[in-house]
Design a protein around this motif. Structure first.
Motif, PDB file in Angstrom:
ATOM      1  N   GLY A  43       0.626  -1.327  -0.245  1.00  0.00           N
ATOM      2  CA  GLY A  43      -0.055   0.070  -0.094  1.00  0.00           C
ATOM      3  C   GLY A  43       0.787   1.375   0.105  1.00  0.00           C
ATOM      4  O   GLY A  43       2.104   1.082  -0.136  1.00  0.00           O
ATOM      5  N   PRO A  46       3.401   2.907   4.016  1.00  0.00           N
ATOM      6  CA  PRO A  46       5.008   2.540   4.424  1.00  0.00           C
ATOM      7  C   PRO A  46       5.840   3.349   3.489  1.00  0.00           C
ATOM      8  O   PRO A  46       7.171   3.137   3.900  1.00  0.00           O
ATOM      9  CB  PRO A  46       5.108   1.108   4.336  1.00  0.00           C
ATOM     10  CG  PRO A  46       3.916   0.508   3.559  1.00  0.00           C
ATOM     11  CD  PRO A  46       2.836   1.703   3.748  1.00  0.00           C
ATOM     12  N   ASP A  72       2.372  -9.242   2.099  1.00  0.00           N
ATOM     13  CA  ASP A  72       1.353  -9.734   1.134  1.00  0.00           C
ATOM     14  C   ASP A  72       1.880  -8.878  -0.160  1.00  0.00           C
ATOM     15  O   ASP A  72       2.784  -8.134  -0.323  1.00  0.00           O
ATOM     16  CB  ASP A  72       0.062  -9.053   1.533  1.00  0.00           C
ATOM     17  CG  ASP A  72      -0.111  -7.570   1.465  1.00  0.00           C
ATOM     18  OD1 ASP A  72       0.885  -6.800   2.048  1.00  0.00           O
ATOM     19  OD2 ASP A  72      -1.129  -7.067   0.843  1.00  0.00           O
ATOM     20  N   ARG A  74       0.300  -8.169  -4.324  1.00  0.00           N
ATOM     21  CA  ARG A  74      -0.757  -8.109  -5.674  1.00  0.00           C
ATOM     22  C   ARG A  74      -0.469  -9.324  -6.553  1.00  0.00           C
ATOM     23  O   ARG A  74       1.056  -9.512  -6.717  1.00  0.00           O
ATOM     24  CB  ARG A  74      -1.021  -6.785  -6.305  1.00  0.00           C
ATOM     25  CG  ARG A  74      -1.588  -5.637  -5.210  1.00  0.00           C
ATOM     26  CD  ARG A  74      -0.806  -5.107  -4.239  1.00  0.00           C
ATOM     27  NE  ARG A  74      -1.301  -4.336  -3.379  1.00  0.00           N
ATOM     28  CZ  ARG A  74      -1.624  -2.873  -3.666  1.00  0.00           C
ATOM     29  NH1 ARG A  74      -1.159  -2.614  -4.647  1.00  0.00           N
ATOM     30  NH2 ARG A  74      -1.898  -2.097  -2.904  1.00  0.00           N
ATOM     31  N   ALA A 162      -2.636  -6.937   5.801  1.00  0.00           N
ATOM     32  CA  ALA A 162      -1.962  -7.513   4.851  1.00  0.00           C
ATOM     33  C   ALA A 162      -3.116  -7.704   3.655  1.00  0.00           C
ATOM     34  O   ALA A 162      -3.529  -6.909   3.342  1.00  0.00           O
ATOM     35  CB  ALA A 162      -1.467  -9.031   5.398  1.00  0.00           C
ATOM     36  N   LYS A 213      -9.262   6.273   8.103  1.00  0.00           N
ATOM     37  CA  LYS A 213      -8.850   4.917   8.833  1.00  0.00           C
ATOM     38  C   LYS A 213      -9.290   4.837  10.437  1.00  0.00           C
ATOM     39  O   LYS A 213      -9.431   3.883  11.105  1.00  0.00           O
ATOM     40  CB  LYS A 213      -7.310   4.679   9.034  1.00  0.00           C
ATOM     41  CG  LYS A 213      -6.540   4.592   7.829  1.00  0.00           C
ATOM     42  CD  LYS A 213      -7.022   3.466   6.817  1.00  0.00           C
ATOM     43  CE  LYS A 213      -6.425   3.416   5.516  1.00  0.00           C
ATOM     44  NZ  LYS A 213      -4.953   3.241   5.459  1.00  0.00           N
TER      45      LYS A 213
END
Ligand code: 6PG
Length: 254
Positions: A43, A46, A72, A74, A162, A213
Motif C-alpha cells: 500500500g 509505508p 502480502d 498483488r 495484509a 482509517k
C-alpha cells in the motif's frame, strides 16, 4: 503483552518514529541472533518509511544480514504499478543497490508471482519463508512455526490487514503460512501471509495514518469481536509485541 502505542501529529512524524523503531529493532535482532527477518507491508503508508531508510539509515545497520520478505503482494508482475515489491524497490532498494556497498543491501525475497497460478506461487513462497527462517516442520512439535523478527502491517478502511480482507477465505485459514486469497471486490487474487504466521512474529507493527482509517482502528480495537468482518482483529502476537504507529487523525476519540 500490552499493545505499545506511538501517536504522532502527522504521517511524516509517524514514518520517522517507525523508522527509528525499525532500525532499533533490526539492531537488536542482529545483536541477539546475528540476523533479522522483516515482512514488509504494501500500500501507500509505508512508502515514506522505506524512503527514510534509504535517505538516512543505509549505513546504520549491516543490511546484508537482514532478509526482506513480503507480508502480502498483488497478483501482478514485479514491474506493475500495483506491485508492492516495485514500491519497495523504488522507495528504498534502488538507492541501497546504487551504493554498491554490500553492507547497505538487504537480502531481498519478493514473492515469485505466477499470475495464472497464484496458489502455486503461494505454496512456493511458503517454502521461501521456511528456508529464510531456517524452519523445517517437525513431527515432535507440530505446533512449531517459523518466527519472523518484524512484521509491518497496514490497515484498510474496511479493517483488512495484509491481504486478509473481510469475508474472504484467507481470514479463516489456520494451517498455512502464506496463501493466495481471492478478493471479490477486486475480482482478483492477492497473496498474503496468514494470521497464523504473523502472530508467531517477535514484533508486529501497524502503521496507520489518516482520518479515513479512524473508524477501522476503532472497530478493530473496540468493536465486536468479529474477525471475519474485521480481519485486523486476528493480529494478536502469541509471544511477540504488538505496536501501533498512528497519526492523530487515525486515532479514535475513545
Ligand atoms: C496492500 C497492503 C494493504 C495495505 C492497506 C492500507 O497490499 O495494499 O498490504 O494491507 O496495508 O490496504 O493501505 P494504504 O497504506 O495504502 O492505506
Amino acid at each position: 503483552m500490552h499493545n505499545q502505542w506511538i501517536v504522532k501529529p502527522n504521517a511524516e512524524e509517524v514514518a520517522t518514529a517507525a523508522c527509528e523503531w525499525l532500525v532499533e529493532s533490526v539492531q537488536e535482532a542482529l545483536r541477539e541472533r546475528g540476523k533479522c527477518s522483516i515482512a514488509l507491508s504494501g500500500g501507500s503508508t509505508p512508502r515514506r518509511l522505506f524512503q527514510l531508510i534509504a535517505e538516512n539509515e543505509l549505513h546504520c545497520v549491516d543490511w546484508s544480514r537482514v532478509t526482506l520478505l513480503w507480508g502480502d503482494e498483488r497478483n501482478v508482475p514485479h514491474d506493475h504499478p500495483d506491485s508492492n515489491y516495485r514500491m519497495v524497490r523504488e522507495a528504498w532498494l534502488d538507492r541501497a543497490i546504487a551504493t554498491n556497498e554490500p553492507r547497505c543491501i538487504p537480502r531481498v525475497c519478493p514473492v515469485d508471482i505466477q499470475v495464472t497460478a497464484p496458489d502455486r506461487a503461494a505454496f512456493d513462497y511458503e517454502q521461501v519463508i521456511c528456508r529464510e527462517l531456517d524452519f523445517t516442520l517437525s513431527s515432535d512439535d507440530p505446533d512449531a512455526l517459523p518466527v519472523l523478527d518484524i512484521v509491518l502491517l497496514g490497515l484498510g478502511d474496511d479493517a483488512h490487514t495484509a491481504s486478509l480482507f473481510p469475508e474472504t477465505e484467507a481470514v479463516t485459514v489456520a494451517d498455512r503460512l502464506f496463501v493466495a486469497n481471492y478478493v471479490p471486490k477486486f475480482a482478483a487474487h492477492r497473496m498474503t501471509m496468514t494470521a497464523l504466521l504473523i502472530n508467531a512474529a517477535r514484533q508486529v507493527a501497524f502503521l496507520v495514518c489518516g482520518a479515513s482509517k479512524t473508524a477501522a482502528v476503532d472497530l478493530v480495537l473496540h468493536g465486536p469481536k468479529q474477525p471475519l468482518k474485521y480481519p485486523a482483529q486476528l493480529i494478536q502476537p502469541r509471544r511477540g509485541q504488538l505496536w501501533w504507529f498512528l497519526d492523530t487523525a487515525a486515532m479514535p476519540s475513545r
